[in-house]
Design an enzyme around this catalytic site. Structure first.
Site, PDB file in Angstrom:
ATOM      1  N   CYS A 280      97.336 -21.378  35.042  1.00  0.00           N
ATOM      2  CA  CYS A 280      97.571 -22.745  35.533  1.00  0.00           C
ATOM      3  C   CYS A 280      96.650 -23.169  36.667  1.00  0.00           C
ATOM      4  CB  CYS A 280      99.024 -22.898  35.965  1.00  0.00           C
ATOM      5  SG  CYS A 280      99.420 -21.975  37.473  1.00  0.00           S
TER       6      CYS A 280
ATOM      7  N   CYS B  45     103.339 -15.946  39.121  1.00  0.00           N
ATOM      8  CA  CYS B  45     102.872 -17.252  39.569  1.00  0.00           C
ATOM      9  C   CYS B  45     104.080 -18.175  39.657  1.00  0.00           C
ATOM     10  CB  CYS B  45     101.834 -17.808  38.595  1.00  0.00           C
ATOM     11  SG  CYS B  45     101.311 -19.485  38.994  1.00  0.00           S
TER      12      CYS B  45
ATOM     13  N   CYS C  45      99.197  -5.524  44.194  1.00  0.00           N
ATOM     14  CA  CYS C  45      98.379  -4.849  43.195  1.00  0.00           C
ATOM     15  C   CYS C  45      98.323  -5.777  41.973  1.00  0.00           C
ATOM     16  CB  CYS C  45      99.031  -3.512  42.867  1.00  0.00           C
ATOM     17  SG  CYS C  45      97.970  -2.366  42.028  1.00  0.00           S
TER      18      CYS C  45
END
Length: 193
Positions: A95, A148, A171
């Site tokens: 996105c 996200c 990570c």
């Protein structure tokens, strides 16, 4: 229940298509998540937001799809951003949300790009970042998955063994990221003659 079974069949057939396309060409190896038990409760939600207008398999490469939409993981030391030190911002490949600044990146020695904090973090407050954390036991012990906030794509995991001052090690899989270099101020404002 029948809608759930129909949706499951669609997901399984898409996974078979992705696996077939991945095996037909040389690609970086991806570790697929283990099979998890499915719940049949009413109102079952996807692990990631499902936007019917976005066909993630068309928008993403097979590797990006497996990592971001199916919670896969790159093999250690295989990602393009592992030894990447250019100044700029790492964005979500799905996105384009800004996720991590190159200023927070460091070499953790673990085989994946590592960051001390997410972009927008103020002291311990992550409310203005583009990431969310979710408990995850897929690694064999209690862990924390990083997603996200905008599109729920799987990015990686966060651990409490990072450097000071945060003590965090984000990570993150390289294929979940898209890097945008910082523009030089001279190129943004060319001199007027």
């Amino acid at each position: 229940m029948s809608r759930f079974v129909a949706r499951l069949l669609v997901v399984v057939s898409k996974q078979a298509t992705v696996r077939g396309s991945i095996s037909q060409r040389r690609t970086p190896a991806i570790i697929r998540p283990s099979i998890r038990a499915l719940s049949t409760s009413h109102g079952l939600q996807s692990l990631t937001r499902y936007d019917e207008t976005t066909d993630w398999q068309k928008k993403l490469t097979p590797e990006q799809y497996v990592v971001t939409r199916e919670r896969g993981t790159e093999l250690p030391f295989s990602g393009i951003y592992l030894n990447h030190y250019e100044v700029g911002m790492y964005h979500c490949v799905c996105c384009d949300a800004p996720l991590f600044s190159s200023e927070a990146k460091y070499d953790s020695g673990t085989g994946w790009p590592a960051f001390k904090e997410a972009h927008g973090t103020w002291e311990q407050d992550e409310s203005h970042t583009s990431i969310i954390r979710r408990p995850d036991n897929s690694l064999g012990s209690a862990g924390t998955e990083v997603l996200c906030k905008n599109c729920d794509s799987h990015l990686g995991h966060v651990f409490d063994d990072g450097p000071e001052p945060t003590g965090q090690r984000f990570c993150i899989n390289s294929v979940a990221l898209k890097f945008k270099p910082r523009r030089n101020k001279e190129s943004e404002n060319p001199e007027k003659n």
